[in-house]
Design a protein around this motif. Structure first.
Motif, short mmCIF file in Angstrom:
data_model
loop_
_atom_site.label_atom_id
_atom_site.label_comp_id
_atom_site.label_asym_id
_atom_site.label_seq_id
_atom_site.Cartn_x
_atom_site.Cartn_y
_atom_site.Cartn_z
N ALA A 56 0.83 -1.21 0.00
CA ALA A 56 0.00 0.00 0.00
C ALA A 56 0.86 1.26 0.00
N ILE A 57 2.01 1.21 0.69
CA ILE A 57 2.93 2.36 0.70
C ILE A 57 3.42 2.65 -0.72
N LEU A 58 3.76 1.59 -1.46
CA LEU A 58 4.21 1.77 -2.84
C LEU A 58 3.09 2.32 -3.71
N ILE A 59 1.88 1.76 -3.56
CA ILE A 59 0.73 2.22 -4.35
C ILE A 59 0.37 3.66 -3.98
N GLY A 60 0.41 3.96 -2.66
CA GLY A 60 0.09 5.32 -2.21
C GLY A 60 1.04 6.35 -2.80
N GLY A 61 2.32 5.98 -2.90
CA GLY A 61 3.30 6.89 -3.49
C GLY A 61 3.00 7.17 -4.95
N ILE A 62 2.55 6.14 -5.67
CA ILE A 62 2.22 6.31 -7.09
C ILE A 62 0.96 7.16 -7.24
N VAL A 63 -0.08 6.86 -6.43
CA VAL A 63 -1.35 7.60 -6.52
C VAL A 63 -1.15 9.07 -6.14
N SER A 64 -0.28 9.33 -5.14
CA SER A 64 -0.06 10.71 -4.69
C SER A 64 0.56 11.58 -5.78
N ASN A 65 1.23 10.95 -6.75
CA ASN A 65 1.78 11.72 -7.87
C ASN A 65 0.68 12.32 -8.74
N TYR A 66 -0.49 11.70 -8.69
CA TYR A 66 -1.62 12.18 -9.49
C TYR A 66 -2.61 12.99 -8.65
N TRP A 68 -3.56 13.71 -4.20
CA TRP A 68 -3.55 13.38 -2.77
C TRP A 68 -4.96 13.01 -2.31
N GLN A 69 -5.96 13.59 -2.95
CA GLN A 69 -7.34 13.23 -2.59
C GLN A 69 -7.60 11.76 -2.86
N GLY A 70 -6.98 11.25 -3.93
CA GLY A 70 -7.14 9.83 -4.24
C GLY A 70 -6.58 8.94 -3.14
N VAL A 71 -5.48 9.36 -2.53
CA VAL A 71 -4.89 8.58 -1.43
C VAL A 71 -5.87 8.49 -0.26
N TYR A 72 -6.46 9.64 0.12
CA TYR A 72 -7.38 9.64 1.26
C TYR A 72 -8.69 8.92 0.93
N LEU A 73 -9.15 9.03 -0.30
CA LEU A 73 -10.37 8.33 -0.69
C LEU A 73 -10.18 6.81 -0.65
N LEU A 74 -9.00 6.36 -1.08
CA LEU A 74 -8.69 4.92 -1.00
C LEU A 74 -8.63 4.45 0.45
N THR A 75 -8.08 5.31 1.34
CA THR A 75 -8.01 4.98 2.77
C THR A 75 -9.42 4.84 3.35
N ILE A 76 -10.29 5.77 3.00
CA ILE A 76 -11.68 5.72 3.48
C ILE A 76 -12.38 4.47 2.97
N LEU A 77 -12.15 4.14 1.69
CA LEU A 77 -12.79 2.97 1.09
C LEU A 77 -12.37 1.68 1.78
N THR A 78 -11.08 1.54 2.09
CA THR A 78 -10.61 0.32 2.77
C THR A 78 -11.16 0.23 4.19
N SER A 79 -11.30 1.37 4.86
CA SER A 79 -11.87 1.37 6.21
C SER A 79 -13.34 0.95 6.19
N LEU A 80 -14.09 1.42 5.22
CA LEU A 80 -15.50 1.03 5.08
C LEU A 80 -15.63 -0.46 4.78
N THR A 81 -14.69 -0.98 3.98
CA THR A 81 -14.69 -2.41 3.67
C THR A 81 -14.47 -3.23 4.94
N SER A 82 -13.58 -2.74 5.83
CA SER A 82 -13.35 -3.41 7.11
C SER A 82 -14.62 -3.42 7.95
N CYS A 83 -15.37 -2.33 7.92
CA CYS A 83 -16.63 -2.25 8.68
C CYS A 83 -17.62 -3.30 8.20
N VAL A 84 -17.70 -3.49 6.90
CA VAL A 84 -18.61 -4.50 6.34
C VAL A 84 -18.19 -5.90 6.78
N ALA A 85 -16.88 -6.17 6.76
CA ALA A 85 -16.38 -7.48 7.17
C ALA A 85 -16.70 -7.76 8.64
#
Length: 313
Positions: A56-66, A68-85
């Protein structure tokens, strides 16, 4: 202000989950009469988590080049997925207990007081056990501080930024191996023996680091110094889980996390001052002395516990 608001929300979220996640895992296994597998299963989960985190650190570094909002949106999405699980996990049925209960909805909630928390421990010689655990939390805070100061330390050794980035990314993959190694060693050695040998080895590595001039060797030693604390972490918390009842398991683990955080805050100030005033080499020597002192205290306390047990016998 927006940045500090996000940081405050993240801290609040961590506060709620700290201690509760591992407590939930232990109670699920305990409810299935399978708690002896906690160390093995927790090692696999932490290994998987470390591998994914490294990726995720490697992916986050790549996404942040395009974006930073995408990085935080991905973080929110993964947290919501954890809630469903979590909705599909079944908690242990605590039953209906009217005594000391603050609830009338069928789930018992015991009053939060010091006496009840003390009564949750299932160990003899509680005084020595408390000191050992608090000492470990302080040591954990020291290691967390060192981990986060690694970038500054490596820069002092003239390590290029590109290598520092690879170093931090690789640490998470390497941590996955440390959890598995702890599980394997625990099948043949006691937690006390593993802790003693690991602390001695780490103290030696901290002493070697300031004397090292080869950059590749600096990186290797730095990796090893970050590798061994993960072994200590999983083994000690396995002992804590086995030593407390389910009533206050999450509460006790959260308190220990709080002690670790306070210790880390202290060491940030203390070691930061040493580094700024005297440089990283003296700071590393000081960390080595603290680790060695911890190991000596642990051995002395273990000796006293055995003497008391012989007298009791």
């Amino acid at each position: 202000m927006l940045f500090f608001g996000c940081a405050a929300l993240q801290a609040l979220a961590y506060t709620f989950i700290s201690g509760s996640d591992s407590a939930l895992l232990f109670e699920i296994l305990e409810n299935e009469d399978n708690k002896e597998r906690y160390l093995s299963i927790n090692a696999r989960l932490l290994s998987l988590s470390s591998i994914i985190l490294g990726g995720a650190i490697l992916i986050g570094g790549i996404v942040s080049n395009y974006s930073w909002q995408g990085v935080y949106l991905l973080t929110i999405l993964t947290s919501l997925t954890s809630c469903v699980a979590l909705l599909f996990l079944r908690e242990k049925d605590k039953g209906v207990i009217k005594k000391n209960s603050l609830s009338t909805d069928g789930v018992a909630i015991k009053k939060f007081n010091f006496k009840n928390i003390i009564g949750s421990f299932k160990v003899k010689h509680l005084y020595y056990f408390f000191i050992s655990i608090i000492g470990f939390c302080m040591l954990d805070g020291l290691f967390a501080t060192y981990f986060n100061l690694n970038q500054i330390i490596l820069e002092d050794f003239k390590i290029e930024n590109a290598w520092i980035g690879i170093f931090f990314s690789a640490l998470y993959f390497i941590s996955a191996l440390s959890y598995q190694l702890a599980d394997v060693l625990h099948r043949y050695l006691t937690t006390k023996k593993i802790m003693t040998m690991t602390l001695i080895l780490m103290s030696g590595l901290f002493l070697m680091l300031p004397l090292t001039t080869n950059r590749l060797l600096v990186l290797l030693i730095s990796v090893l110094v970050c590798f061994f604390p993960e072994m200590l972490y999983i083994l000690v918390y396995n002992t804590i889980q086995e030593s407390i009842t389910s009533d206050y398991r999450a509460t006790i683990l959260s308190i220990l996390s709080l002690i670790t955080s306070f210790s880390s805050s202290f060491f940030y100030l203390f070691l930061g001052f040493i580094h700024q005033s005297y440089g990283s080499k003296l700071m590393l020597d000081l960390i080595s002395a603290l680790v060695l002192f911890t190991m000596l205290c642990f051995c002395v306390m273990n000796h006293h516990i055995r003497l008391v047990m012989r007298k009791d016998a």
